[in-house]
Enzyme design. Structure first.
Site, PDB file in Angstrom:
ATOM      1  CD  GLU A   9      45.889  71.607   1.597  1.00 39.51           C
ATOM      2  OE1 GLU A   9      45.337  70.556   1.526  1.00 39.51           O
ATOM      3  OE2 GLU A   9      44.825  71.730   2.793  1.00 39.51           O
ATOM      4  CG  ASP A  22      43.771  69.807   5.025  1.00 40.78           C
ATOM      5  OD1 ASP A  22      43.778  68.970   3.550  1.00 40.78           O
ATOM      6  OD2 ASP A  22      44.534  69.489   5.439  1.00 40.78           O
ATOM      7  CG  ASP A  33      41.401  73.454   7.710  1.00 42.56           C
ATOM      8  OD1 ASP A  33      42.307  74.423   7.148  1.00 42.56           O
ATOM      9  OD2 ASP A  33      41.972  72.956   8.475  1.00 42.56           O
ATOM     10  CD  GLU A  82      46.099  78.388   8.355  1.00 42.10           C
ATOM     11  OE1 GLU A  82      47.282  77.932   7.937  1.00 42.10           O
ATOM     12  OE2 GLU A  82      46.273  78.437   9.197  1.00 42.10           O
ATOM     13  CE1 TYR A  95      42.586  68.678   7.552  1.00 44.83           C
ATOM     14  CE2 TYR A  95      40.861  69.853   8.288  1.00 44.83           C
ATOM     15  CZ  TYR A  95      42.527  69.672   8.168  1.00 44.83           C
ATOM     16  OH  TYR A  95      43.149  71.143   8.152  1.00 44.83           O
ATOM     17  NE  ARG A 145      45.642  71.131  11.734  1.00 44.17           N
ATOM     18  CZ  ARG A 145      46.115  70.609  10.427  1.00 44.17           C
ATOM     19  NH1 ARG A 145      46.006  70.371   9.133  1.00 44.17           N
ATOM     20  NH2 ARG A 145      47.418  69.826  10.617  1.00 44.17           N
ATOM     21  CG  HIS A 152      30.420  71.928   8.697  1.00 45.72           C
ATOM     22  ND1 HIS A 152      30.073  72.384   9.928  1.00 45.72           N
ATOM     23  CD2 HIS A 152      30.643  72.305   8.326  1.00 45.72           C
ATOM     24  CE1 HIS A 152      30.647  74.118   9.318  1.00 45.72           C
ATOM     25  NE2 HIS A 152      30.549  73.392   7.567  1.00 45.72           N
TER      26      HIS A 152
END
Ligand SMILES: [Zn+2]
Ligand SMILES: [Zn+2]
Length: 662
Positions: free
Chosen positions: A7, A80, A82, A84, A296, A298, A343
């Site tokens: 990203e 990433d 997740d 998104e 990560y 989030r 996770h």
């Protein structure tokens, strides 16, 4: 030549360091496709089909990406870990097919995920690629469509019934509701009087050691003293009583470390320690993640990878000694039922206690890293052990008074070695008294107190509450809290949230007309349903239609029948200088507060709203220090004489120490 898609440029740079020169890494710069800004972009008639379009400004990136993809042997979508990230990967692949059909084989496009940007993790991910997970995309689409329907269909209703320019949001409204309801609890609150009574006593013989004890029971009943008359009576009794040590109880207390950070607990900690907004904490964490320094950011999981546990245990042994390592690694159960696809907990990726980060967010990144690192190391250390002592004193004068105090001292610091205590009154060693020892009263100290209303929410407690209600998700805390401030529904003063008249009006209107939609439990269930879609246990179209069909019907009725809502205004207590009839009031517009005439629209008088802090400008000494806002709504202090005087500061000026003679 292989191609890796991420990203952001920082992430691209970090990854490039681990790979050989024959791999290209390119950044999408965020989402490539999204719903169009100018229209609903959801076909309600056609089973809520979303109309994703290329995000404005990304055309150049896409062209470059497609060009590189055509030449690539293998393409790794490394966005990433997740929903998104999955959606960006999906849209990238869609764009390859749309722009270079046939030239890019689907067999060569792979999705890879890693929770930390380290050499080891990236290489491992490349060795075990997977295909794009359609279920995660579905969950992302469902959230987007849901929020779009609420935003684009309910907002025009607010324009009609409350005021032009307002916007409705699904999760935002819940956050505003919490703040409005707390405001009302505080308004309604009636303080109760109560008395805390202490006695200072001393040994009758020997060293005359002093001790302060608190009255807890009178004649075996809880000492409830709720007015001056009763307090005087009790104080008189205590003044006459004879005292002795009734009991000394010792016990060992163990205190476990806190679990490693999740998004929620990390933002709460940064708010408490540094007074940062969730938005700031997440931006700083993003930087740390992209630099490969933390996992990560989030996540709602408290799980830690085995390899990281091994590393931290050997670090603890080397640094602090064997007695600080628990026999077994400490495992933390993830509390959130909905723990998403990410996770791992947020932890440092390396065992370096201190890091250097340059450039934007550099100093802040070092501070946040310190919090994360400490919490991570501490969570794998042994519990702290305290000796807790409670001394009970009895006073007798017809009535029997029980008084008590307790103190604790550290026996073994354990994880406290890493996380130092804040405040210094936690530890108190009690004097070595003996049971039945006679005591002499020195004085009675009665304190009148009043119960306090529930506290206003701050950045930490609003996140804690959203999480507890099952409404917050790692990706939504920060945007929710910053959006409700941007829209002037709430404002932050001295780090606490206050609802504004506009916020109250919107909240009351939405709640009165769509009670189900803005119910806490309903919103929590909706978040849960989104998680089920991600697990493939629910179809997204079905969820949306079950939600929207009744709401859509209700919408038409409300549009026809609901009355216009009046926004409460704050009166300034001054007459309008233009019409001499109306009163000046404070209103909240799209650009913040302003002063106008109460007879608007008949009288169009307006003035700038100036918030003084009761201090003269430290520069020109003529103007007042006032609170102003940047275009991005960041508050700062300026001079009322601006533009004649250009003094400005982010920090509240401290009153001048020197006494001025004039
Ligand atoms: Zn007027
Ligand atoms: Zn000035």
């Amino acid at each position: 030549m292989d191609l890796i898609i991420v990203e952001s440029p920082t992430k691209a740079k970090t990854i490039s360091k681990f790979l050989s020169d024959d791999v290209n890494v390119i950044a999408t710069m965020g989402h490539l496709k999204d719903l169009p800004k100018s229209k609903l972009g959801v076909d309600i008639e056609k089973n809520f089909k979303p109309d994703y379009v290329v995000v404005k400004g990304r055309e150049g990136n896409i062209e470059e990406m497609v060009k590189l993809a055509k030449k690539a042997d293998k393409i790794f979508l490394a966005t990433d870990p997740d929903r998104e990230g999955e959606a960006i990967a999906y849209h990238a692949n869609e764009l390859f097919q749309e722009n270079a059909k046939g030239k890019i084989s689907q067999d060569n496009v792979k999705r890879i995920v890693f929770h930390e940007i380290t050499n080891e993790a990236v290489k491992k991910a490349i060795e075990s690629p997977r295909s794009i997970n359609k279920k995660l995309i579905d969950a992302q689409i469902a959230r987007r469509v849901l929020d779009r329907l609420v935003g684009y269909e309910l907002s025009p209703l607010l324009w009609k019934k409350v005021r032009r320019g307002l916007s409705a949001g699904r999760v935002q409204t819940i956050a505003v509701r919490l703040i409005v309801e707390r405001e009302r609890e505080i308004e309604k609150f009636k303080p109760d009087e109560y008395w805390e009574i202490f006695c200072e006593v001393a040994q009758a013989k020997g060293e005359k050691i002093k001790l302060t004890v608190r009255l807890v029971r009178i004649d075996d009943k809880k000492a409830d003293v709720s007015n001056k008359k009763d307090a005087d009576e009790v104080v008189a009794g205590l003044n006459k009583a004879k005292y002795k040590v009734l009991a000394i109880n010792k016990r060992e207390v163990k205190k476990n470390p806190n679990p490693p950070f999740t998004t929620s607990t990390m933002t709460q900690a940064a708010a408490s320690f540094y007074h940062w907004s969730a938005k700031k904490t997440m931006s700083v964490a993003q930087r740390l993640y992209e630099e490969g320094l933390i996992t990560y950011h989030r996540t709602d999981s408290t799980n830690i990878a085995d390899s990281a546990i091994k590393k931290v245990r050997s670090y603890i042994e080397k640094e602090y000694g064997k007695k600080y390592i628990p026999e077994e690694p400490k495992l933390y159960k993830t509390k959130s039922k909905s723990a998403q696809e990410a996770h791992e907990a947020i932890r440092a990726t390396k065992m370096k206690a201190i890091i250097k980060v340059s450039g934007r967010y550099g100093k802040d990144a070092e501070k946040l890293y310190g919090l994360i690192w400490n919490r991570f190391v501490a969570c794998q250390m042994k519990e702290a052990i305290y000796d807790e002592t409670t001394i009970e004193v009895e006073g007798v004068d017809g009535k029997k008074y029980l008084l008590r105090t307790s103190g604790r001292i550290t026996k073994f610091d354990g994880w406290r070695k890493v996380i130092k205590k804040t405040g210094n009154n936690e530890e108190q060693e009690l004097p070595p008294l003996t049971v039945d020892e006679q005591l002499k009263l020195i004085k009675v100290i009665p304190n009148q107190k009043f119960t306090e209303p529930p506290p206003r929410y701050n950045e930490a407690s609003i996140i804690r509450t959203l999480e507890k209600l099952g409404i917050g998700r790692p990706s939504t805390y920060a945007p929710t809290i910053s959006t409700i401030q941007m829209r002037n529904y709430v404002e932050k003063k001295e780090r606490k949230f206050y609802s504004t008249p506009v916020g109250v009006a919107v909240n009351d209107f939405l709640l009165a007309n769509f009670p189900d939609v803005f119910e806490y439990s309903f919103t929590a269930k909706m978040e849960n349903d989104l998680d089920e879609i991600a697990k493939g246990q629910k179809e997204w179209e079905k969820l949306i239609s079950e939600f929207w069909i009744p709401v859509g019907k209700k919408l038409k009725k409300v549009e026809k029948n609901a009355k216009r809502v009046k926004i409460e205004v704050e009166k300034l207590g001054k007459k309008c200088p233009t019409c001499k009839e109306g009163e000046l009031v404070i209103r909240i517009g799209r650009f913040g507060k302003f002063i106008s005439c109460s007879r608007f629209p008949d009288c169009k008088h307006t003035e700038k709203y100036i918030e003084k802090i009761g201090m003269k400008c430290p520069d020109c000494k003529k103007g007042d220090v006032i609170i102003r806002q940047t275009k991005k709504k960041r508050k700062f202090f300026g001079c009322s004489q601006y533009p004649d005087c250009e003094w400005a500061s982010w920090r509240k000026p401290t009153p001048e120490k020197s006494t001025s003679s004039s």
